[in-house]
Design a protein around this motif. Sequence first.
Motif, PDB file in Angstrom:
ATOM      1  N   VAL A  30       0.845  -1.204   0.000  1.00  0.00           N
ATOM      2  CA  VAL A  30       0.000   0.000   0.000  1.00  0.00           C
ATOM      3  C   VAL A  30       0.876   1.248   0.000  1.00  0.00           C
ATOM      4  N   VAL A  31       1.948   1.225   0.782  1.00  0.00           N
ATOM      5  CA  VAL A  31       2.871   2.367   0.800  1.00  0.00           C
ATOM      6  C   VAL A  31       3.471   2.587  -0.584  1.00  0.00           C
ATOM      7  N   ASP A  32       3.910   1.516  -1.229  1.00  0.00           N
ATOM      8  CA  ASP A  32       4.499   1.631  -2.565  1.00  0.00           C
ATOM      9  C   ASP A  32       3.476   2.184  -3.562  1.00  0.00           C
ATOM     10  N   ASP A  33       2.239   1.730  -3.440  1.00  0.00           N
ATOM     11  CA  ASP A  33       1.194   2.212  -4.337  1.00  0.00           C
ATOM     12  C   ASP A  33       0.928   3.705  -4.113  1.00  0.00           C
ATOM     13  N   PHE A  34       0.942   4.117  -2.857  1.00  0.00           N
ATOM     14  CA  PHE A  34       0.760   5.537  -2.562  1.00  0.00           C
ATOM     15  C   PHE A  34       1.889   6.365  -3.168  1.00  0.00           C
ATOM     16  N   ASN A  35       3.106   5.915  -2.969  1.00  0.00           N
ATOM     17  CA  ASN A  35       4.251   6.662  -3.501  1.00  0.00           C
ATOM     18  C   ASN A  35       4.176   6.796  -5.013  1.00  0.00           C
ATOM     19  N   ALA A  36       3.666   5.772  -5.671  1.00  0.00           N
ATOM     20  CA  ALA A  36       3.575   5.802  -7.134  1.00  0.00           C
ATOM     21  C   ALA A  36       2.374   6.602  -7.626  1.00  0.00           C
ATOM     22  N   SER A  37       1.430   6.894  -6.721  1.00  0.00           N
ATOM     23  CA  SER A  37       0.182   7.522  -7.140  1.00  0.00           C
ATOM     24  C   SER A  37       0.263   9.034  -7.277  1.00  0.00           C
ATOM     25  N   GLN A  38       1.328   9.635  -6.747  1.00  0.00           N
ATOM     26  CA  GLN A  38       1.449  11.099  -6.761  1.00  0.00           C
ATOM     27  C   GLN A  38       2.933  11.472  -6.683  1.00  0.00           C
ATOM     28  N   ASP A  39       3.226  12.747  -6.880  1.00  0.00           N
ATOM     29  CA  ASP A  39       4.630  13.165  -6.951  1.00  0.00           C
ATOM     30  C   ASP A  39       4.986  14.227  -5.912  1.00  0.00           C
ATOM     31  N   GLU A  40       4.223  14.273  -4.802  1.00  0.00           N
ATOM     32  CA  GLU A  40       4.486  15.276  -3.776  1.00  0.00           C
ATOM     33  C   GLU A  40       5.058  14.697  -2.484  1.00  0.00           C
ATOM     34  N   VAL A  41       4.691  13.469  -2.169  1.00  0.00           N
ATOM     35  CA  VAL A  41       5.054  12.865  -0.885  1.00  0.00           C
ATOM     36  C   VAL A  41       5.642  11.478  -1.115  1.00  0.00           C
ATOM     37  N   GLU A  42       6.686  11.173  -0.370  1.00  0.00           N
ATOM     38  CA  GLU A  42       7.259   9.831  -0.380  1.00  0.00           C
ATOM     39  C   GLU A  42       7.290   9.308   1.049  1.00  0.00           C
ATOM     40  N   VAL A  43       6.646   8.180   1.275  1.00  0.00           N
ATOM     41  CA  VAL A  43       6.640   7.544   2.593  1.00  0.00           C
ATOM     42  C   VAL A  43       7.689   6.438   2.602  1.00  0.00           C
ATOM     43  N   LYS A  44       8.551   6.495   3.596  1.00  0.00           N
ATOM     44  CA  LYS A  44       9.554   5.445   3.774  1.00  0.00           C
ATOM     45  C   LYS A  44       9.221   4.670   5.041  1.00  0.00           C
ATOM     46  N   THR A  45       8.964   3.377   4.894  1.00  0.00           N
ATOM     47  CA  THR A  45       8.636   2.568   6.058  1.00  0.00           C
ATOM     48  C   THR A  45       9.894   2.170   6.806  1.00  0.00           C
ATOM     49  N   ASN A  46       9.798   2.213   8.101  1.00  0.00           N
ATOM     50  CA  ASN A  46      10.871   1.740   8.960  1.00  0.00           C
ATOM     51  C   ASN A  46      10.246   0.635   9.815  1.00  0.00           C
ATOM     52  N   ILE A  47      10.278  -0.581   9.292  1.00  0.00           N
ATOM     53  CA  ILE A  47       9.622  -1.721   9.915  1.00  0.00           C
ATOM     54  C   ILE A  47      10.663  -2.513  10.700  1.00  0.00           C
ATOM     55  N   MET A  48      10.391  -2.739  11.969  1.00  0.00           N
ATOM     56  CA  MET A  48      11.375  -3.389  12.833  1.00  0.00           C
ATOM     57  C   MET A  48      10.658  -4.102  13.966  1.00  0.00           C
ATOM     58  N   PRO A  49      11.318  -5.068  14.604  1.00  0.00           N
ATOM     59  CA  PRO A  49      10.719  -5.684  15.784  1.00  0.00           C
ATOM     60  C   PRO A  49      10.459  -4.623  16.853  1.00  0.00           C
ATOM     61  N   TRP A  50       9.441  -4.862  17.666  1.00  0.00           N
ATOM     62  CA  TRP A  50       9.073  -3.846  18.637  1.00  0.00           C
ATOM     63  C   TRP A  50      10.182  -3.566  19.639  1.00  0.00           C
ATOM     64  N   ASP A  51      10.968  -4.580  20.022  1.00  0.00           N
ATOM     65  CA  ASP A  51      12.033  -4.308  20.981  1.00  0.00           C
ATOM     66  C   ASP A  51      13.136  -3.471  20.348  1.00  0.00           C
ATOM     67  N   THR A  52      13.445  -3.744  19.079  1.00  0.00           N
ATOM     68  CA  THR A  52      14.422  -2.924  18.362  1.00  0.00           C
ATOM     69  C   THR A  52      13.893  -1.505  18.205  1.00  0.00           C
ATOM     70  N   LEU A  53      12.638  -1.401  17.869  1.00  0.00           N
ATOM     71  CA  LEU A  53      12.011  -0.094  17.731  1.00  0.00           C
ATOM     72  C   LEU A  53      12.159   0.711  19.019  1.00  0.00           C
ATOM     73  N   TYR A  54      11.975   0.039  20.144  1.00  0.00           N
ATOM     74  CA  TYR A  54      12.084   0.730  21.418  1.00  0.00           C
ATOM     75  C   TYR A  54      13.472   1.336  21.603  1.00  0.00           C
ATOM     76  N   GLN A  55      14.489   0.567  21.319  1.00  0.00           N
ATOM     77  CA  GLN A  55      15.843   1.087  21.479  1.00  0.00           C
ATOM     78  C   GLN A  55      16.086   2.277  20.547  1.00  0.00           C
ATOM     79  N   LYS A  56      15.601   2.184  19.336  1.00  0.00           N
ATOM     80  CA  LYS A  56      15.770   3.291  18.390  1.00  0.00           C
ATOM     81  C   LYS A  56      14.981   4.515  18.836  1.00  0.00           C
ATOM     82  N   VAL A  57      13.824   4.264  19.460  1.00  0.00           N
ATOM     83  CA  VAL A  57      13.006   5.372  19.944  1.00  0.00           C
ATOM     84  C   VAL A  57      13.760   6.156  21.000  1.00  0.00           C
ATOM     85  N   LEU A  58      14.395   5.456  21.930  1.00  0.00           N
ATOM     86  CA  LEU A  58      15.137   6.143  22.989  1.00  0.00           C
ATOM     87  C   LEU A  58      16.220   7.041  22.401  1.00  0.00           C
TER      88      LEU A  58
END
Length: 443
Positions: A71-99
């Motif tokens: 869905v993100v890729d489809d959105f990015n291809a649907s218009q030329d103003e915004v690009e969404v980059k997903t940062n998908i990670m395990p929740w525990d890794t996400l927590y460390q990055k959040v800190l």
Amino acid sequence: MKTQQGHSSAGSRRTRVMIAATATVVLSGMVLSGCAGQGSGGGDEKSSDGKIVLDFWNGFTGPDGPALQQVVDDFNASQDEVEVKTNIMPWDTLYQKVLTSVAGSNGPDIIAMSASRIPQFADEGMFMPVDDYYDDAENDSEALTTAAVEASMYDGKNYGVPVNYATMMMYYNKDLFTAAGLDPEAPPATWDEFAAMVPKLSTDGNGDGKPDVYAIALADHETVPIFPSLLWGTGGGIVSDDGKTSLLGEPESIEALEYWVGLVKDQKAAPIGLSGADADKLFQTSKAAIEIVGPWMTTGFDEAGLNYGLVKPFAGPASDAVLADVVSMGIPSNASDEVKDAAYKFFAYWNSAEGQITWANGSGFPPTRADVADQITESPYPAIFGAPDVAESARVLMPGVAAGGPILETVFTPALQRALNGEGTVEEIFTKASEEAQAELDK
């Protein structure tokens, strides 16, 4: 699954949140709390072709991850103003990055979390309200499932836009039912029917006193809150509907807890100490006959070749309430207008007919909007998880309660584990836990 309340001591509450999250790395919005409210993220960044770039943090590492990315890729291809980059990670890794991101002011522009967590962070001033998103008719929010929209409400304002709306269903292994001499087309419809099956489904093949196969994979920590939702079955609960009063010490709640702690501890219906990931693995490897979980596991169970059925979870004596969870997208409170407008474009695409058809077909989740249900043709699961009788019984745990997170993580879960390990009676443990939960509500 929420946290704190009140506004007079937000600084001290934020400290407690960070301490609690550090102590317990879970699949939780608490992990995400600090990140969502601070840091400018990538939204001020521009791509080489002039698009505004949004950094979208989420924990969709499971079988539903590819559908989200599509869905993100489809959105990015649907218009030329915004690009969404997903940062998908395990929740525990996400927590460390959040800190790290909090300290370095480089957090995400969009963050997905269980909507039940959002009140905690809204109370801390970390998310911005998004009511103006819903007020804009061009976003077609009228088509969205009401429960999915209202799940991110707090103190009269809405702080999120839904990613998904999912009910928890009962998966049961037909081959294990057959091996136990049970009808594979007749799963338990009530608690008592399940209890009667436990001696046949929890089996100790080698006689070591520990079952080789369990009746149910029922996690007690780091998981979707299935165990807390069982309190509804007797008319109990964790907090009152208005979010002001603890119900953990009430007779109805104690009744449910004694019933299920007894089944697990004494009847060995499930192992003690399972995390959500452990429970998934137990069912996926045919070591448990039943698991109550969401649609995200359908792909994994299908790939494992399991012969399973999907039905509404067994009903308690007083209620057939089914746990529902909503994941919502929020925006940091200090985001610029440019970031906010760009995020709104993505939110609108995600919840558009096109976006939801792609999402539901790829993930197995029901769409967030009912008007595309007849166009979900590539997966049978959205219709099962979104069936009218299931939707009618669906409830979100502690909606709009800012103290829900600490209550679940620092009160309910430790109390449950003490009870399961025989460190006191259920009534003793949860009467005290109710007092602790009330103290959190009163802060």
